[in-house]
Enzyme design. Structure first.
Site, PDB file in Angstrom:
ATOM      1  N   ASN A 299     -11.759   1.496 -15.715  1.00  0.00           N
ATOM      2  CA  ASN A 299     -11.304   0.733 -16.465  1.00  0.00           C
ATOM      3  C   ASN A 299      -9.824  -0.015 -15.957  1.00  0.00           C
ATOM      4  O   ASN A 299      -9.257   0.737 -15.218  1.00  0.00           O
ATOM      5  CB  ASN A 299     -10.953   1.239 -17.824  1.00  0.00           C
ATOM      6  CG  ASN A 299     -12.135   0.988 -18.911  1.00  0.00           C
ATOM      7  OD1 ASN A 299     -12.757  -0.101 -18.738  1.00  0.00           O
ATOM      8  ND2 ASN A 299     -12.463   1.885 -19.917  1.00  0.00           N
TER       9      ASN A 299
ATOM     10  N   CYS B 211     -20.236  -1.189 -18.506  1.00  0.00           N
ATOM     11  CA  CYS B 211     -19.414  -0.657 -19.487  1.00  0.00           C
ATOM     12  C   CYS B 211     -20.451   0.094 -20.317  1.00  0.00           C
ATOM     13  O   CYS B 211     -21.442  -0.511 -20.591  1.00  0.00           O
ATOM     14  CB  CYS B 211     -18.690  -1.701 -20.280  1.00  0.00           C
ATOM     15  SG  CYS B 211     -17.986  -1.083 -21.902  1.00  0.00           S
ATOM     16  N   ASP B 212     -20.202   1.083 -21.200  1.00  0.00           N
ATOM     17  CA  ASP B 212     -20.787   1.818 -22.013  1.00  0.00           C
ATOM     18  C   ASP B 212     -20.981   1.315 -23.447  1.00  0.00           C
ATOM     19  O   ASP B 212     -21.744   2.022 -24.412  1.00  0.00           O
ATOM     20  CB  ASP B 212     -20.725   3.301 -21.966  1.00  0.00           C
ATOM     21  CG  ASP B 212     -19.401   3.866 -22.120  1.00  0.00           C
ATOM     22  OD1 ASP B 212     -18.536   3.025 -22.373  1.00  0.00           O
ATOM     23  OD2 ASP B 212     -19.381   4.726 -22.850  1.00  0.00           O
TER      24      ASP B 212
ATOM     25  N   TYR C  57     -14.710  -3.941 -29.484  1.00  0.00           N
ATOM     26  CA  TYR C  57     -13.274  -4.166 -29.081  1.00  0.00           C
ATOM     27  C   TYR C  57     -12.987  -5.531 -29.544  1.00  0.00           C
ATOM     28  O   TYR C  57     -11.597  -5.855 -29.443  1.00  0.00           O
ATOM     29  CB  TYR C  57     -13.265  -4.365 -27.498  1.00  0.00           C
ATOM     30  CG  TYR C  57     -13.258  -2.885 -27.005  1.00  0.00           C
ATOM     31  CD1 TYR C  57     -11.883  -2.271 -26.821  1.00  0.00           C
ATOM     32  CD2 TYR C  57     -14.249  -2.262 -26.464  1.00  0.00           C
ATOM     33  CE1 TYR C  57     -11.998  -1.030 -26.171  1.00  0.00           C
ATOM     34  CE2 TYR C  57     -14.274  -0.770 -26.079  1.00  0.00           C
ATOM     35  CZ  TYR C  57     -13.009  -0.355 -26.117  1.00  0.00           C
ATOM     36  OH  TYR C  57     -12.914   1.112 -25.588  1.00  0.00           O
TER      37      TYR C  57
ATOM     38  N   ARG D 278      -3.818   6.911 -29.068  1.00  0.00           N
ATOM     39  CA  ARG D 278      -5.195   7.262 -28.634  1.00  0.00           C
ATOM     40  C   ARG D 278      -5.078   8.414 -27.508  1.00  0.00           C
ATOM     41  O   ARG D 278      -5.872   9.243 -27.407  1.00  0.00           O
ATOM     42  CB  ARG D 278      -6.047   6.159 -28.229  1.00  0.00           C
ATOM     43  CG  ARG D 278      -7.633   6.277 -27.931  1.00  0.00           C
ATOM     44  CD  ARG D 278      -8.285   6.748 -29.169  1.00  0.00           C
ATOM     45  NE  ARG D 278      -9.449   7.616 -28.626  1.00  0.00           N
ATOM     46  CZ  ARG D 278     -10.283   8.506 -29.447  1.00  0.00           C
ATOM     47  NH1 ARG D 278      -9.852   8.902 -30.239  1.00  0.00           N
ATOM     48  NH2 ARG D 278     -11.597   9.000 -28.841  1.00  0.00           N
TER      49      ARG D 278
HETATM   50  C1  G6P Z   1     -15.590   3.129 -24.686  1.00  0.00           C
HETATM   51  C2  G6P Z   1     -15.552   1.986 -23.549  1.00  0.00           C
HETATM   52  C3  G6P Z   1     -14.702   2.523 -22.272  1.00  0.00           C
HETATM   53  C4  G6P Z   1     -13.650   3.547 -22.894  1.00  0.00           C
HETATM   54  C5  G6P Z   1     -13.780   4.618 -23.799  1.00  0.00           C
HETATM   55  C6  G6P Z   1     -12.385   4.935 -24.308  1.00  0.00           C
HETATM   56  O1  G6P Z   1     -16.588   4.070 -24.072  1.00  0.00           O
HETATM   57  O2  G6P Z   1     -16.430   1.404 -23.145  1.00  0.00           O
HETATM   58  O3  G6P Z   1     -14.373   1.449 -21.362  1.00  0.00           O
HETATM   59  O4  G6P Z   1     -12.823   3.963 -21.745  1.00  0.00           O
HETATM   60  O5  G6P Z   1     -14.333   3.804 -24.788  1.00  0.00           O
HETATM   61  O6  G6P Z   1     -12.871   5.963 -25.206  1.00  0.00           O
HETATM   62  P1  G6P Z   1     -11.607   7.040 -25.744  1.00  0.00           P
HETATM   63  O7  G6P Z   1     -12.252   7.723 -26.389  1.00  0.00           O
HETATM   64  O8  G6P Z   1     -10.923   7.456 -24.249  1.00  0.00           O
HETATM   65  O9  G6P Z   1     -10.513   6.064 -26.609  1.00  0.00           O
HETATM   66 MN    MN Z   2     -15.983  -0.095 -21.451  1.00  0.00          MN
END
Ligand code: G6P
Ligand code: MN
Length: 444
Positions: A148, A171-172, A264, A284
């Site tokens: 990212n 991206c997931d 997002y 976060r």
């Molecule tokens: C999703 C997004 C990722 C990101 C993640 C953050 O999976 O696609 O790009 O890094 O969320 O998650 P977190 O739990 O680290 O806030």
């Molecule tokens: Mn992502």
């Protein structure tokens, strides 16, 4: 089926063990011969690796070789697939990315707005160097990148490696949303075929069908408007922050009913609310340090101490499985449809060609074959164009060392907009990142 060699770059990541569980769950789709972990932090990686040795011995004995190393030659040679998940500056810098904009009343988020800009500036150099080094050893391997902020990383890699057709940024998030659609519908994510357009962390599902072609979009929308939607993938289902985020899908769909939004978009559609609800002393990054990071470390420690995984409940999540399924489709020419990040080149006909967009594509052994999206509506076009200008100006600034371009980028970003605020945030972010960004301080 030819068995594949895989190298995971960022072996010390908090996502690595989840990826191993996904590789185990998906071993029939992507049979592996060798797995290599690479990381510059030997200690962080060793914890994951020692647990992985036990996991593989008990659940994936078909893997003939497992290596973890900090040596590039050993890690990068003779590899079919690279999965990259690195975080320059670690979670400590993520905290700064979140706190600095929040102190100015703006969204503080790792990939969106000002925080995403800083994270992007840190990631670009490491990603470019990494890909160059990988290509010295494995010129034809598929490189699947999760690093990212994917939008900014993808734009930088597009410029730096214009002829390399085997780098794919993924991206997931759309997949994690589809897992929740599947829960609403009582089916599996793999039964669903999406139609999607946008930028990374900035897009919309225009339709969702099942494999038989039946259009399920209206049912999904109705269910969300009636009952809401929650995260159901095991990695995020019980996380209060993700639960709140998924709640906002209903709000967005109520306010903008045409398409199903990526989660997002909450940061861009409700920037004041999103900034106001944050606690600057517990962003976060803190939650991840105290949550996922600790959880994964203690899981590894327990497995290592017990010498077995027998006492653990192991569950693969969509983050890993999605990547593995994309790899399988590339390796065996399956032609399945996934949402990936590719150069526009006319896919969205009223958006310029030379930008990275996130769209659904058929994945073949010749790479992604995106479906045409055609002309998008004025609202989406304007939203995307301000955001992609922010992305491009950020990458321009990484090359030029121009602070002015960063101020322009944030002035165009919906989470900032206010020019004096943009300038103040840029100043502070650059100061916090001075060790990573010498180009803004008269050096390189
Ligand atoms: C999703 C997004 C990722 C990101 C993640 C953050 O999976 O696609 O790009 O890094 O969320 O998650 P977190 O739990 O680290 O806030
Ligand atoms: Mn992502």
């Amino acid at each position: 089926m030819k068995k594949q060699n895989l190298t995971i770059v960022g072996g010390g990541s908090t996502y690595t063990i989840g990826m191993i569980m996904s590789l185990i769950a998906e071993k029939e789709n992507l049979p592996l011969k060798r797995i290599v972990f690479f990381d510059q932090d030997a200690e962080r990686q060793a914890l994951n690796a020692k647990a992985t040795e036990i996991l593989l011995r008990e659940h994936y004995p078909e893997v003939e070789e497992f290596v973890y190393t900090t040596d590039k030659a050993e890690a990068f040679a003779n590899t079919d697939f690279f999965f990259i998940q690195i975080r320059t500056g670690g979670l400590a810098m993520r905290k700064q990315d979140e706190q600095i904009p929040l102190a100015h009343g703006c969204v503080g988020q790792e990939t969106c707005g000002a925080g995403g800009m800083a994270y992007g500036l840190r990631s670009i150099g490491d990603m470019i160097n990494l890909i160059r080094e990988i290509r010295e050893y494995s010129p034809d391997a598929w490189i699947l990148n999760y690093t990212n902020p994917a939008a900014i990383v993808a734009e930088a890699l597009r410029r730096e490696f214009p002829r390399d057709r085997r780098i794919l940024n993924i991206c997931d998030m759309p997949a994690a949303i589809m897992v929740s659609y599947a829960s609403l519908l009582g089916c599996e994510i793999w039964d669903l075929v999406p139609e999607y357009f946008g930028l990374n962390h900035y897009g919309w599902f225009t339709a969702v069908r099942n494999k038989q072609g039946e259009d399920l979009t209206r049912v999904i929308k109705e269910r969300i408007l009636e009952q809401g939607i929650a995260p159901t993938d095991p990695e995020i289902a019980n996380d209060p922050s993700w639960q709140k985020t998924f709640k906002n899908i209903r709000r967005m769909l109520t306010d903008f009913p045409e398409y199903l939004p990526n989660t997002y978009l909450q940061y861009y559609l409700y920037p004041s609310d999103m900034a106001a609800k944050e606690d600057i002393t517990n962003t976060r990054a803190n939650q991840v340090i105290n949550g996922r990071e600790k959880r994964v470390a203690s899981l590894c420690q327990r497995i290592i101490a017990a010498g077995t995984t027998r006492h653990e409940e192991l569950e693969a999540d969509i983050h890993g499985r999605y990547m593995v399924r994309v790899a399988a489709s590339l390796a065996y020419n399956r032609g399945d449809t996934f949402i990936v990040i590719v150069e526009n080149n006319g896919i969205i006909s009223n958006i310029q060609d030379d930008v990275m967009v996130e769209v659904h594509a058929r994945i073949t052994n010749d790479g992604p074959k995106p479906f045409a999206v055609g002309k998008i509506g004025q609202f989406y076009k304007a939203m995307m164009e301000s955001q992609l200008a922010y992305e491009k100006l950020t990458v321009d600034a990484w090359y030029s060392g121009s602070k002015q371009q960063l101020v322009e980028a944030l002035t165009l970003n919906r989470t900032v907009v206010d020019a004096p605020k943009a300038r103040a945030i840029v100043d502070e972010l650059l100061h916090a990142n001075r060790d990573y960004l010498p180009q803004f301080f008269g050096g390189r």
